[in-house]
Scaffold this motif. Structure first.
Motif, short mmCIF file in Angstrom:
data_model
loop_
_atom_site.label_atom_id
_atom_site.label_comp_id
_atom_site.label_asym_id
_atom_site.label_seq_id
_atom_site.Cartn_x
_atom_site.Cartn_y
_atom_site.Cartn_z
N ASP A 216 0.83 -1.20 0.00
CA ASP A 216 0.00 0.00 0.00
C ASP A 216 0.87 1.25 0.00
O ASP A 216 1.96 1.27 0.59
CB ASP A 216 -0.90 0.02 1.24
CG ASP A 216 -2.29 -0.55 0.97
OD1 ASP A 216 -2.62 -0.74 -0.21
OD2 ASP A 216 -3.03 -0.81 1.94
N VAL A 217 0.39 2.29 -0.64
CA VAL A 217 1.08 3.58 -0.67
C VAL A 217 0.06 4.64 -0.26
O VAL A 217 -1.00 4.76 -0.88
CB VAL A 217 1.65 3.90 -2.06
CG1 VAL A 217 2.41 5.23 -2.02
CG2 VAL A 217 2.56 2.78 -2.54
N THR A 218 0.38 5.39 0.78
CA THR A 218 -0.54 6.39 1.33
C THR A 218 -0.04 7.79 1.03
O THR A 218 1.16 8.07 1.17
CB THR A 218 -0.67 6.21 2.85
OG1 THR A 218 -1.19 4.90 3.13
CG2 THR A 218 -1.59 7.25 3.46
N LEU A 219 -0.94 8.68 0.63
CA LEU A 219 -0.59 10.08 0.46
C LEU A 219 -0.86 10.81 1.77
O LEU A 219 -2.00 10.85 2.23
CB LEU A 219 -1.39 10.72 -0.67
CG LEU A 219 -1.10 12.20 -0.94
CD1 LEU A 219 0.35 12.41 -1.36
CD2 LEU A 219 -2.05 12.76 -1.99
N LEU A 220 0.20 11.35 2.37
CA LEU A 220 0.05 12.11 3.61
C LEU A 220 -0.05 13.59 3.23
O LEU A 220 0.95 14.24 2.93
CB LEU A 220 1.26 11.87 4.53
CG LEU A 220 1.10 12.22 6.00
CD1 LEU A 220 2.24 11.60 6.83
CD2 LEU A 220 1.05 13.71 6.27
N ALA A 221 -1.28 14.09 3.19
CA ALA A 221 -1.53 15.44 2.68
C ALA A 221 -2.04 16.41 3.74
O ALA A 221 -1.99 17.61 3.54
CB ALA A 221 -2.55 15.38 1.54
N MET A 222 -2.54 15.88 4.86
CA MET A 222 -3.06 16.75 5.92
C MET A 222 -1.94 17.15 6.87
O MET A 222 -0.97 16.41 7.05
CB MET A 222 -4.19 16.05 6.66
CG MET A 222 -5.43 15.79 5.80
SD MET A 222 -6.31 17.30 5.26
CE MET A 222 -5.70 17.48 3.56
N PRO A 223 -2.04 18.31 7.52
CA PRO A 223 -0.93 18.83 8.32
C PRO A 223 -0.62 18.00 9.56
O PRO A 223 -1.53 17.51 10.24
CB PRO A 223 -1.38 20.24 8.70
CG PRO A 223 -2.87 20.22 8.56
CD PRO A 223 -3.18 19.26 7.47
N CYS A 224 0.67 17.87 9.86
CA CYS A 224 1.10 17.06 10.99
C CYS A 224 0.86 17.73 12.34
O CYS A 224 1.02 17.09 13.38
CB CYS A 224 2.58 16.68 10.85
SG CYS A 224 2.84 15.41 9.58
N PHE A 225 0.47 19.01 12.34
CA PHE A 225 0.09 19.61 13.62
C PHE A 225 -1.32 19.19 14.02
O PHE A 225 -1.80 19.55 15.09
CB PHE A 225 0.23 21.13 13.59
CG PHE A 225 -0.51 21.84 12.49
CD1 PHE A 225 -1.89 22.00 12.55
CD2 PHE A 225 0.16 22.37 11.40
CE1 PHE A 225 -2.59 22.66 11.54
CE2 PHE A 225 -0.52 23.04 10.39
CZ PHE A 225 -1.90 23.18 10.46
N HIS A 226 -2.00 18.43 13.16
CA HIS A 226 -3.28 17.80 13.49
C HIS A 226 -3.07 16.30 13.66
O HIS A 226 -2.16 15.72 13.09
CB HIS A 226 -4.30 18.03 12.38
CG HIS A 226 -4.89 19.39 12.35
ND1 HIS A 226 -5.17 20.12 13.49
CD2 HIS A 226 -5.26 20.19 11.31
CE1 HIS A 226 -5.68 21.28 13.17
NE2 HIS A 226 -5.74 21.36 11.85
#
Length: 532
Positions: A216-226
């Motif tokens: 699986d390959v995941t796109l991490l697009a949301m901010p890491c401060f959340h």
């Protein structure tokens, strides 16, 4: 593979997860950023060096470190390095104004802060009001900071510090908007973060869309401060799969990465889904490898869901949770998403494995099915506490472990949860939580403002928009742009009012409390729920 999965499921800490993958699959990519891969072996060794470096700066078990910057794989390396000595990562929202950044740095007591490219100036503005901050390290060699992270890290040995850790140790501290205008630090432990990844059946097992799948390959697009960003990164580490890291959400880059890396999973807020659907290149992109889009933070209109299902052709999962629950606790599964719509699509789904949900009245008593009350939850996913704030902790989590969410809703006879309104006066705009008190404090500091109340109103793009209802001092004149510009000096741009109503007086009850519902009512007329 089966033995490895079992080992991971039995790991008590995120650091142990990384160590096991470094042993079993050392050459597998953990993160990819701008075509550069970081393997699990490199992540383990790099985080060991970071741990050694932090110890050399005097960071000890229980101390907090901070990160101010956009998404980057090195953020996760530093998080794991801090965790290996029992220290705790505190990512700071890079969209905040300098006074807000300073408050978080001071409140968590960080001695060391890591800064992403472009944020050194912001850190310097905030630093005078964070007296315990003694070291600032730049993530990239930009000339903006005196110390470069990679040079600093590589000057230390890659020896595991050997600190014993358990599921109850603190791992992550995320700041949430506060009802009083000051954010609170929600403390998550290794156990609360990892409890969502239990695939052994102890808590009922994972749902099919949660199962780790090799390749699986995941796109991490949301901010890491959340929690959505950091939780996604930790989730892919647990799964032993690759996360393609996007510094911040950009639909053009996201579409390119989906195509070039055969992305199979993404978490997006509804506003981001809408922006992607409206992109001129969306019709050209091959989405056939995409398995699931998970989404949350606000409801999604049926017409937008229909368009997304048709275009992307994958499964959709709605997620409900909060920072205080270490992320998702309730989910609406793909089979409940129907293009023609259904009553269940108005819900946020059913509780995940190990999660208890009940609806309570003002006195804390459980109410019957289909009766609106406050949503309360109990599980191992709940945060341990608010940092240095026992009163707020006690008012949120009762002695039996039930956490009051501040959301109003109901459960139907089948156990599906429906969000009806918010008990707390919170606004969610584009996936960001905003408390009126924060905005009101900024507006009220304008010398020509006599009184103010802030409400959320429906917004087609962002879900909700911030509106300020302002009473101007006698004999004074002030314009909407003047007040908004004043706010930008004190709070993040996304918190500032998008519009202002000038009124003669705020409606109040006999005890003086502002009647926000009276102010909100005209804007929500005709809506079946008072959240958007």
């Amino acid at each position: 593979m089966a033995d490895t999965v079992l080992e991971i499921a039995e790991a008590e800490t995120v650091t142990e997860v990384v160590r096991l993958h470094a042993i079993n699959t050392p050459d597998t990519a953990a993160f990819t950023f701008e075509d550069q891969e970081i393997t699990f072996a490199e992540l383990d060794a790099g985080s060991n060096r970071a741990a050694q470096g932090l110890m050399s700066l005097g960071v000890q078990r229980g101390d907090r470190i901070a990160y101010l910057g956009k998404n980057h794989p090195l953020y996760f390396e530093i998080l794991i390095g801090a965790a290996k000595i029992g220290a705790v990562m505190t990512p700071v929202n890079w969209r905040l104004a300098a006074p807000e950044v300073a408050y978080i740095l001071d409140n968590c007591g960080a001695q060391v802060a890591f800064v992403g490219a472009g944020f050194a100036e912001m850190m310097e503005k905030a630093r005078p009001d964070a007296p315990r901050l003694s070291h600032v390290i730049g993530l990239e060699a930009t000339g903006e900071t005196a110390t470069d992270y990679c040079e600093w890290r590589d000057s230390f040995p890659a020896d595991n510090p050997g600190v014993h850790l358990g599921a109850g140790d603190d791992l992550l501290q995320l700041y949430t908007s506060g009802t009083t205008g000051r954010p609170k630090g929600a403390v998550m432990t290794h156990g609360s973060i990892l409890s969502s990844r239990d695939s052994t059946g102890r808590d009922g097992g994972l749902r099919p869309w949660q199962e780790p799948v090799e390749g699986d390959v995941t796109l991490l697009a949301m901010p890491c401060f959340h929690i959505s960003g950091t939780g996604t990164g930790i989730g892919t580490m647990v799964a032993g799969t690759n996360a393609i890291v996007l510094p911040e959400y950009d639909p053009t880059q996201a579409l390119d990465l989906i195509e070039n890396y055969n992305i199979s999973k993404i978490f997006l807020v509804p506003a981001a889904i809408q922006i992607m659907l409206n992109h001129p290149r969306v019709a050209e992109v091959d989405f056939s490898r995409l398995k699931f889009i998970t989404y949350g933070a606000s409801p999604i209109p049926l017409e937008l869901m229909k368009a997304a299902m048709e275009r992307f052709g994958c499964g959709f999962v709605q997620m409900y949770g909060m920072t205080e629950t270490s992320g998702t606790i309730v989910a609406l599964d793909p089979e409940d998403h129907r293009p023609e719509g259904s009553p269940k699509m108005r819900s946020v789904g059913t509780p995940l494995q190990g999660v208890e949900i009940k609806i309570i009245d003002d006195d804390g008593n459980t109410v019957a099915a289909n009766t609106v009350g406050e949503i309360a939850t109990r599980s191992s996913k709940n945060m341990s506490r608010y940092w240095n704030n026992p009163d707020a902790t006690a008012s949120t989590i009762d002695p039996e472990g039930w956490l009051r969410t501040g959301d109003a809703g109901y459960l139907d006879e089948d156990g599906y949860l429906y969000i009806h309104d918010r008990v707390k006066d919170m606004i969610i705009s584009g996936g960001e939580n905003i408390y009126p008190a924060e905005v009101e404090n900024a507006v009220y500091s304008h010398p020509k403002v006599a009184d103010v109340a802030v409400i959320g109103v429906p917004d087609e793009k962002w879900g909700e928009a911030v509106k300020a209802c302002v009473v101007v001092k006698d004999g004074e004149e002030v314009t909407e742009p003047e007040i908004i510009a004043h706010c930008r000096e004190h709070i993040a741009g996304y918190k500032c009012p998008k519009s202002i109503d000038f009124i003669e007086a705020l409606p109040r009850n006999p005890s003086g409390k502002v009647l926000r519902r009276e102010l909100r009512a005209p804007y929500w007329e005709g809506k079946e729920r008072a959240v958007n």
